[in-house]
Design a protein around this motif. Sequence first.
Motif, short mmCIF file in Angstrom:
data_model
loop_
_atom_site.label_atom_id
_atom_site.label_comp_id
_atom_site.label_asym_id
_atom_site.label_seq_id
_atom_site.Cartn_x
_atom_site.Cartn_y
_atom_site.Cartn_z
N PRO A 48 4.66 -4.30 -5.10
CA PRO A 48 3.80 -5.17 -4.29
C PRO A 48 2.60 -4.46 -3.67
N ARG A 52 -1.37 -5.36 -4.71
CA ARG A 52 -2.34 -5.76 -3.69
C ARG A 52 -3.53 -4.82 -3.67
N ARG A 55 -5.67 -5.35 -6.89
CA ARG A 55 -6.40 -6.63 -6.79
C ARG A 55 -7.55 -6.53 -5.80
N ASP A 56 -7.26 -6.05 -4.59
CA ASP A 56 -8.29 -6.00 -3.55
C ASP A 56 -9.41 -5.03 -3.91
N SER A 240 3.67 0.86 2.17
CA SER A 240 2.40 0.39 2.72
C SER A 240 1.35 1.48 2.59
#
Length: 257
Positions: A48, A52, A55-56, A240
């Motif tokens: 995940p 993210r 993509r970002d 993260s």
Amino acid sequence: MAEHQTEQSTPAPAGGTVDAAEIARFSAMAETWWDPTGQFKPLHVFNPVRIRFIRDTILQHLARDGGGLRPLEGVRLLDVGCGGGLLCEPLTRLGAQVVGIDAAERNIEVARLHATQSGLEIDYRATTAEALIEQGESFDVVLSMEVVEHVADPDLFLKSVGQLAKPGGLVIAATLNRTTKAFALAIVGAEYVLRWLPRGTHDWKKFLRPSELARGLRGGGLQIVQTTGVSFDPIRQRWSLSDDLGVNYMMVAVKPA
């Protein structure tokens, strides 16, 4: 169900950046790529934050707002060392036109089968970055995620990755830092204590410091624009982005237009 990806592929040649022992190791585990509780569980948990970030980063590079279900529509993307397709499938769902390559034929077979079962069109090929260069291929985005620490010649591999990006294109690479902290967490902790990974999955001597990864990418004609750490929270069981480059980190580079 949609027809799956192109069936023709060039057999991955021996030599170059291919490490035969690494290919054999991952081929032996190929059947478990899509088992979220199996030997690739750490990648499923890691996925995940990687998706993210990818993509970002692409949306920022293309100055897109990211609205809609397929914000990466029209982006031709290469995943080098795609394994069973854990990144290829979600990026395809986001609209990218994905080519996934891996030197291990068995990984490609597993990836193709899973894409067919999922109704996704993905161009999987059992080949190498060097072979794609010889074929004149180029891409808007090239990914090298947790791969460079498994190749025989990191500088040649990274140069090849850079050559596959179009002018104005983007390269995103991820690896592990060669630090005592990485040895303690990624090898001793993950392979021997917690047994998240089979013993021998990683060789600490093949981890790359950020300066080494940057040097290799610059060898492919790229300019480094961002480096970020990725940290694991054992309480929340979640990864993260962070400022800590001591273990896992990702690097973004662009090819001048």
